[in-house]
Design a protein around this motif. Structure first.
Motif, mmCIF file in Angstrom:
data_model
loop_
_atom_site.group_PDB
_atom_site.id
_atom_site.type_symbol
_atom_site.label_atom_id
_atom_site.label_comp_id
_atom_site.label_asym_id
_atom_site.label_seq_id
_atom_site.Cartn_x
_atom_site.Cartn_y
_atom_site.Cartn_z
ATOM 1 N N LEU A 14 51.025 -2.379 74.154
ATOM 2 C CA LEU A 14 52.004 -2.981 75.068
ATOM 3 C C LEU A 14 53.341 -3.277 74.392
ATOM 4 O O LEU A 14 54.389 -3.157 75.023
ATOM 5 N N ARG A 15 53.315 -3.663 73.119
ATOM 6 C CA ARG A 15 54.595 -3.935 72.448
ATOM 7 C C ARG A 15 55.416 -2.661 72.300
ATOM 8 O O ARG A 15 56.636 -2.674 72.452
ATOM 9 N N LEU A 16 54.746 -1.546 72.020
ATOM 10 C CA LEU A 16 55.454 -0.265 71.937
ATOM 11 C C LEU A 16 56.006 0.127 73.306
ATOM 12 O O LEU A 16 57.161 0.553 73.425
ATOM 13 N N ALA A 21 60.498 0.694 77.023
ATOM 14 C CA ALA A 21 61.072 0.329 78.321
ATOM 15 C C ALA A 21 62.451 -0.294 78.140
ATOM 16 O O ALA A 21 63.370 -0.027 78.922
ATOM 17 N N VAL A 22 62.621 -1.117 77.111
ATOM 18 C CA VAL A 22 63.940 -1.714 76.845
ATOM 19 C C VAL A 22 64.935 -0.621 76.469
ATOM 20 O O VAL A 22 66.083 -0.630 76.928
ATOM 21 N N LEU A 58 59.124 -2.620 83.144
ATOM 22 C CA LEU A 58 59.265 -3.665 82.132
ATOM 23 C C LEU A 58 58.666 -4.980 82.623
ATOM 24 O O LEU A 58 58.010 -5.695 81.860
ATOM 25 N N MET A 59 58.845 -5.289 83.889
ATOM 26 C CA MET A 59 58.248 -6.506 84.443
ATOM 27 C C MET A 59 56.722 -6.426 84.403
ATOM 28 O O MET A 59 56.050 -7.417 84.072
ATOM 29 N N ALA A 60 56.168 -5.274 84.714
ATOM 30 C CA ALA A 60 54.712 -5.112 84.662
ATOM 31 C C ALA A 60 54.195 -5.232 83.235
ATOM 32 O O ALA A 60 53.163 -5.873 82.992
ATOM 33 N N ARG A 66 51.774 -11.228 78.863
ATOM 34 C CA ARG A 66 51.554 -12.670 79.078
ATOM 35 C C ARG A 66 50.132 -12.991 79.511
ATOM 36 O O ARG A 66 49.671 -14.100 79.313
ATOM 37 N N GLN A 67 49.436 -12.023 80.134
ATOM 38 C CA GLN A 67 48.052 -12.254 80.512
ATOM 39 C C GLN A 67 47.147 -12.319 79.293
ATOM 40 O O GLN A 67 46.058 -12.870 79.364
ATOM 41 N N GLY A 68 47.602 -11.770 78.195
ATOM 42 C CA GLY A 68 46.868 -11.845 76.951
ATOM 43 C C GLY A 68 45.528 -11.135 77.003
ATOM 44 O O GLY A 68 45.396 -10.065 77.593
ATOM 45 N N PRO A 69 44.504 -11.733 76.410
ATOM 46 C CA PRO A 69 43.205 -11.084 76.313
ATOM 47 C C PRO A 69 42.565 -10.810 77.670
ATOM 48 O O PRO A 69 41.688 -9.979 77.774
ATOM 49 N N HIS A 70 42.998 -11.524 78.704
ATOM 50 C CA HIS A 70 42.443 -11.260 80.035
ATOM 51 C C HIS A 70 42.752 -9.833 80.465
ATOM 52 O O HIS A 70 41.916 -9.157 81.044
ATOM 53 N N TYR A 71 43.946 -9.385 80.154
ATOM 54 C CA TYR A 71 44.317 -8.018 80.522
ATOM 55 C C TYR A 71 43.947 -7.029 79.422
ATOM 56 O O TYR A 71 43.427 -5.961 79.675
ATOM 57 N N GLN A 72 44.240 -7.396 78.188
ATOM 58 C CA GLN A 72 44.040 -6.487 77.079
ATOM 59 C C GLN A 72 43.265 -7.210 75.986
ATOM 60 O O GLN A 72 43.828 -7.999 75.251
ATOM 61 N N PRO A 73 41.964 -6.946 75.871
ATOM 62 C CA PRO A 73 41.164 -7.647 74.874
ATOM 63 C C PRO A 73 41.585 -7.292 73.460
ATOM 64 O O PRO A 73 42.275 -6.298 73.230
ATOM 65 N N GLY A 74 41.146 -8.101 72.527
ATOM 66 C CA GLY A 74 41.495 -7.893 71.123
ATOM 67 C C GLY A 74 40.821 -6.674 70.528
ATOM 68 O O GLY A 74 40.059 -5.964 71.178
ATOM 69 N N ARG A 75 41.081 -6.461 69.244
ATOM 70 C CA ARG A 75 40.565 -5.270 68.574
ATOM 71 C C ARG A 75 39.061 -5.332 68.361
ATOM 72 O O ARG A 75 38.416 -4.325 68.128
#
Length: 90
Positions: A14-16, A21-22, A58-60, A66-75
């Protein structure tokens, strides 16, 4: 191993995506301004529509971050369900 549910469990960097997007936002804004200044309203409109799509994307992305692990779990969480040992192989 493919389990068939990759679209629902896939993860993306997501950071990439946010950085790209920016970058797209800056390029689309510059293109809109440059084409409008040059009097090429068709191209300015196309860049403006691209700018709108980039803002929505970008908003998505920011919402997912911001949803954090709920949307994207950790490694430590695998991207697929573990293999069911009781299921026969093909």
């Amino acid at each position: 191993m493919r389990t068939g549910n990759e679209p629902s469990t896939a993860r993306s960097p997501l950071r990439l995506r946010c950085g790209l997007a920016v970058f797209g936002l800056v390029c689309a804004a510059a293109g809109t301004a440059a084409f409008a200044a040059a009097g090429r309203m068709g191209w300015a409109l196309a860049c403006g529509l691209l700018l709108l799509v980039t803002v929505v994307d970008l908003m998505a992305i920011i919402r997912h971050i911001r949803q954090g692990p709920h949307y994207q779990p950790g490694r430590d969480v695998p991207p697929y369900e573990p293999v069911d040992e009781g299921r026969p192989r093909r």
